[in-house]
Design a protein around this motif. Sequence first.
Motif, short mmCIF file in Angstrom:
data_model
loop_
_atom_site.label_atom_id
_atom_site.label_comp_id
_atom_site.label_asym_id
_atom_site.label_seq_id
_atom_site.Cartn_x
_atom_site.Cartn_y
_atom_site.Cartn_z
N PHE A 131 -41.30 -3.58 -0.39
CA PHE A 131 -39.93 -4.07 -0.32
C PHE A 131 -39.59 -4.91 -1.54
O PHE A 131 -38.49 -5.47 -1.63
CB PHE A 131 -39.70 -4.88 0.96
N GLY A 132 -40.50 -5.05 -2.48
CA GLY A 132 -40.27 -5.81 -3.70
C GLY A 132 -41.50 -5.72 -4.58
O GLY A 132 -42.56 -5.30 -4.14
N VAL A 133 -41.34 -6.11 -5.84
CA VAL A 133 -42.45 -6.05 -6.79
C VAL A 133 -42.66 -7.42 -7.43
O VAL A 133 -41.71 -8.22 -7.51
CB VAL A 133 -42.16 -5.00 -7.89
N PRO A 134 -43.91 -7.67 -7.89
CA PRO A 134 -45.10 -6.83 -7.78
C PRO A 134 -45.63 -6.80 -6.35
O PRO A 134 -45.47 -7.76 -5.60
CB PRO A 134 -46.10 -7.52 -8.71
N CYS B 197 -37.72 -9.21 -5.41
CA CYS B 197 -38.84 -9.23 -6.34
C CYS B 197 -39.65 -10.47 -6.07
O CYS B 197 -39.22 -11.41 -5.44
CB CYS B 197 -38.37 -9.17 -7.78
N GLY B 198 -40.91 -10.47 -6.56
CA GLY B 198 -41.87 -11.47 -6.12
C GLY B 198 -41.74 -12.80 -6.79
O GLY B 198 -41.29 -12.97 -7.86
N GLY C 220 -45.51 -10.48 -4.63
CA GLY C 220 -45.05 -11.54 -5.53
C GLY C 220 -46.11 -12.03 -6.50
O GLY C 220 -47.31 -11.94 -6.25
N VAL C 221 -45.64 -12.60 -7.60
CA VAL C 221 -46.54 -13.11 -8.62
C VAL C 221 -47.37 -14.27 -8.09
O VAL C 221 -48.50 -14.50 -8.55
CB VAL C 221 -45.73 -13.51 -9.88
N ASP C 222 -46.87 -14.99 -7.10
CA ASP C 222 -47.61 -16.11 -6.55
C ASP C 222 -48.70 -15.68 -5.58
O ASP C 222 -49.41 -16.52 -5.02
CB ASP C 222 -46.67 -17.11 -5.87
N TRP D 294 -43.90 -8.45 -14.77
CA TRP D 294 -44.46 -8.75 -16.10
C TRP D 294 -45.35 -9.98 -16.05
O TRP D 294 -46.45 -9.99 -16.60
CB TRP D 294 -43.32 -8.96 -17.10
N PHE D 295 -44.89 -11.03 -15.35
CA PHE D 295 -45.72 -12.23 -15.22
C PHE D 295 -47.05 -11.90 -14.52
O PHE D 295 -48.11 -12.38 -14.91
CB PHE D 295 -44.99 -13.31 -14.44
N ALA D 296 -46.99 -11.10 -13.46
CA ALA D 296 -48.20 -10.73 -12.74
C ALA D 296 -49.15 -9.95 -13.64
O ALA D 296 -50.37 -10.17 -13.63
CB ALA D 296 -47.85 -9.90 -11.50
N TYR D 297 -48.59 -9.04 -14.43
CA TYR D 297 -49.40 -8.26 -15.38
C TYR D 297 -50.10 -9.19 -16.37
O TYR D 297 -51.31 -9.07 -16.61
CB TYR D 297 -48.50 -7.27 -16.11
N ARG D 298 -49.35 -10.15 -16.93
CA ARG D 298 -49.94 -11.07 -17.90
C ARG D 298 -51.02 -11.94 -17.25
O ARG D 298 -52.06 -12.20 -17.85
CB ARG D 298 -48.85 -11.94 -18.53
#
Length: 240
Positions: A179-182, A239-240, A193-195, A20-24
Amino acid sequence: MASRPRKLRWYFSLRSPYSWFAYRDLMSKHPEVLDRIEWLPFWEPDEETTRLLADEGVTLPIVAMSRAKNFYILQDTRRLATERGLSDITWPIDRDPCWEVAHLAWFAAEDAGRGKDFVAAAHRARWQEGRNISEPEVMAEIATELGLDADVLANAHKDPELRRRGAETLAESAHDGLFGVPFFIHGRDKFWGVDRVEQFVKSVGATAAPAASAEKAPDPATHADQFPVGGDQGHAGGCG
């Protein structure tokens, strides 16, 4: 001989706060990237989908989450929410969730040309309104909000064809090495990952651009009491 286009996609999950953070972040800074890439959902499958995957010899890299990692994610999510000015985030309580309900509903919405709008609505329902996206009734409500067929979205998890497509997408994620999202892919390059959002954006040659349609985030605040320890027990597989 013409060269094949480079793979450009991202795997998102309606379960993951990091997704969700990555999407935003992409919506607010790089909406043009979201328009260019292929969107593919990822989720932890139920018994029926797991059987379909097993029939194809596919095992997803999903592992149980430790208590220590669960506590870390609760803390980390608070930090990331505060950085983004999200004072109204809620940590959903998921008891025996069926993630096919929401993620197969995405396929139905995507078929109707509203997949991206569905993601926005499902994220908002889960993370800002505290609604249970594993309930068919919530899918029906989101469908109504988007002007889609409520029965189709509410019962997407019962549709054999959508089940098959969902299993194929999860199998594709395994082939892609997820192996994890995003999880972002640009050709042979992978970003987890979001980072890693900005690195992915840079790799595809995009430039930052404010999103005119992006939601306006509320003022920053920290509300630790909104993240009860007894909620969702984390995201198996990382997860990322």
